[in-house]
Design a protein around this motif. Structure first.
Motif, PDB file in Angstrom:
ATOM      1  N   UNK A 246       0.840  -1.207   0.000  1.00 44.01           N
ATOM      2  CA  UNK A 246       0.000   0.000   0.000  1.00 44.01           C
ATOM      3  C   UNK A 246       0.874   1.256   0.000  1.00 44.01           C
ATOM      4  N   UNK A 247       1.944   1.232   0.784  1.00 43.04           N
ATOM      5  CA  UNK A 247       2.805   2.414   0.891  1.00 43.04           C
ATOM      6  C   UNK A 247       3.617   2.634  -0.380  1.00 43.04           C
ATOM      7  N   UNK A 248       4.077   1.558  -1.020  1.00 39.74           N
ATOM      8  CA  UNK A 248       4.806   1.737  -2.283  1.00 39.74           C
ATOM      9  C   UNK A 248       3.889   2.317  -3.355  1.00 39.74           C
ATOM     10  N   UNK A 249       2.636   1.905  -3.360  1.00 43.70           N
ATOM     11  CA  UNK A 249       1.695   2.470  -4.327  1.00 43.70           C
ATOM     12  C   UNK A 249       1.494   3.968  -4.066  1.00 43.70           C
ATOM     13  N   UNK A 250       1.444   4.340  -2.795  1.00 40.10           N
ATOM     14  CA  UNK A 250       1.330   5.758  -2.438  1.00 40.10           C
ATOM     15  C   UNK A 250       2.561   6.538  -2.901  1.00 40.10           C
ATOM     16  N   UNK A 251       3.772   5.971  -2.671  1.00 37.28           N
ATOM     17  CA  UNK A 251       5.009   6.620  -3.137  1.00 37.28           C
ATOM     18  C   UNK A 251       4.905   6.899  -4.640  1.00 37.28           C
ATOM     19  N   UNK A 252       4.504   5.866  -5.390  1.00 40.94           N
ATOM     20  CA  UNK A 252       4.494   5.987  -6.847  1.00 40.94           C
ATOM     21  C   UNK A 252       3.457   7.015  -7.305  1.00 40.94           C
ATOM     22  N   UNK A 253       2.296   7.000  -6.658  1.00 37.87           N
ATOM     23  CA  UNK A 253       1.221   7.903  -7.049  1.00 37.87           C
ATOM     24  C   UNK A 253       1.598   9.363  -6.845  1.00 37.87           C
ATOM     25  N   UNK A 254       2.362   9.646  -5.770  1.00 38.89           N
ATOM     26  CA  UNK A 254       2.659  11.042  -5.420  1.00 38.89           C
ATOM     27  C   UNK A 254       4.157  11.337  -5.410  1.00 38.89           C
TER      28      UNK A 254
ATOM     29  N   UNK B 223       7.119   9.514   8.632  1.00 36.17           N
ATOM     30  CA  UNK B 223       6.693  10.912   8.583  1.00 36.17           C
ATOM     31  C   UNK B 223       6.494  11.378   7.144  1.00 36.17           C
ATOM     32  N   UNK B 224       7.379  10.944   6.250  1.00 38.81           N
ATOM     33  CA  UNK B 224       7.238  11.302   4.839  1.00 38.81           C
ATOM     34  C   UNK B 224       5.957  10.710   4.257  1.00 38.81           C
ATOM     35  N   UNK B 225       5.637   9.475   4.643  1.00 37.36           N
ATOM     36  CA  UNK B 225       4.396   8.853   4.187  1.00 37.36           C
ATOM     37  C   UNK B 225       3.177   9.597   4.723  1.00 37.36           C
ATOM     38  N   UNK B 226       3.247  10.013   5.986  1.00 43.13           N
ATOM     39  CA  UNK B 226       2.137  10.765   6.576  1.00 43.13           C
ATOM     40  C   UNK B 226       1.908  12.073   5.829  1.00 43.13           C
ATOM     41  N   UNK B 227       2.990  12.717   5.405  1.00 41.47           N
ATOM     42  CA  UNK B 227       2.859  13.958   4.641  1.00 41.47           C
ATOM     43  C   UNK B 227       2.139  13.711   3.311  1.00 41.47           C
ATOM     44  N   UNK B 228       2.478  12.585   2.668  1.00 46.54           N
ATOM     45  CA  UNK B 228       1.813  12.246   1.406  1.00 46.54           C
ATOM     46  C   UNK B 228       0.331  11.965   1.628  1.00 46.54           C
ATOM     47  N   UNK B 229       0.016  11.237   2.685  1.00 50.69           N
ATOM     48  CA  UNK B 229      -1.384  10.937   2.991  1.00 50.69           C
ATOM     49  C   UNK B 229      -2.143  12.233   3.283  1.00 50.69           C
ATOM     50  N   UNK B 230      -1.503  13.142   4.007  1.00 52.62           N
ATOM     51  CA  UNK B 230      -2.150  14.410   4.327  1.00 52.62           C
ATOM     52  C   UNK B 230      -2.472  15.230   3.091  1.00 52.62           C
ATOM     53  N   UNK B 231      -1.755  14.976   2.008  1.00 50.26           N
ATOM     54  CA  UNK B 231      -1.989  15.713   0.764  1.00 50.26           C
ATOM     55  C   UNK B 231      -3.060  15.116  -0.114  1.00 50.26           C
ATOM     56  N   UNK B 232      -3.606  13.953   0.267  1.00 48.37           N
ATOM     57  CA  UNK B 232      -4.681  13.356  -0.526  1.00 48.37           C
ATOM     58  C   UNK B 232      -5.958  14.169  -0.382  1.00 48.37           C
TER      59      UNK B 232
END
Length: 219
Positions: free
Chosen positions: A161-169, A206-215
């Motif tokens: 799930x997290x790798x997909x988030x990395x790729x998306x953003x 923390x970097x992942x949380x920042x990406x989630x916060x931007x959704x």
């Protein structure tokens, strides 16, 4: 649209190879979030028979990456803020234990492999595809070193799930900073530095949380 082919893992059972192939299509968004697909088309895309592909689909459905839609096929699950917050919440706790245990239990070959991998990760700072492949390899090394199969099974879908988030953003992040954090994590585990490993992991989370916060707020 499903690509005509996808690279699969060279080792393991056919079901394992099917899983790896489908996971890569999901992570790299070649299977678009929210899209509908057919099982037979997935088998064609990864070049593996329908039975092992069906097994892989069942596993991915259990991990929340595919959803069975009666009489319609399969839906690639959307990337949702609410679900990813839960993913990261669980990953934060479980992975702290994993990196500490990996540092304690890794053998000499695993420590050497982690040191070498850290250098390769640093060199991937301008290539997202290479970075994600090396990130996956880091997960595999940590999994094998930690000596806890139940911990590995719990974390595996969270990583996807997290790798997909990395790729998306990926356009929202500094890949060189991400590469440095992952390299630091690998080196800390190699040196059995549990505190250092947790600090590096906290930066990644923390970097992942920042990406989630931007959704989008509606997700």
């Amino acid at each position: 649209m499903i690509p005509e082919s996808a690279q699969t893992a060279p080792v393991g059972s056919l079901a394992d190879r099917a899983y790896m192939g489908l996971e890569e299509l999901l992570v790299t968004l070649r299977l678009s979030p929210g899209s509908l697909v057919q099982g037979k088309d997935l088998a064609t895309a990864i070049g593996i028979g329908r039975t092992p592909t069906r097994e892989a689909v069942q596993k991915l459905a259990g991990q929340g990456l595919l959803r069975v839609m009666p009489r319609k096929g399969l839906m690639v699950t959307p990337v949702l803020r609410s679900e990813l917050r839960q993913v990261i919440e669980a990953r934060r706790v479980l992975e702290r234990l994993l990196v500490v245990k990996a540092g304690e239990r890794a053998d000499s070959d695993q420590r050497m492999a982690l040191e070498m991998l850290a250098s390769h990760i640093e060199q991937s700072s301008e290539d997202l595809g290479a970075f994600l492949r090396l990130d996956r390899r880091l997960d595999q090394l940590l999994d094998s070193a930690c000596g806890n199969q139940y911990l590995v099974q719990a974390l595996s879908p969270l990583h996807t799930h997290c790798r997909r988030l990395w790729y998306l953003h990926h356009h929202k992040m500094d890949l060189s900073v991400s590469a440095d954090m992952h390299a630091s994590l690998a080196r800390s585990v190699a040196k059995a530095d549990g505190s250092g490993a947790i600090r590096s992991l906290n930066g990644i989370i923390s970097a992942l949380e920042d990406l989630v916060g931007g959704l989008d707020a509606i997700s």
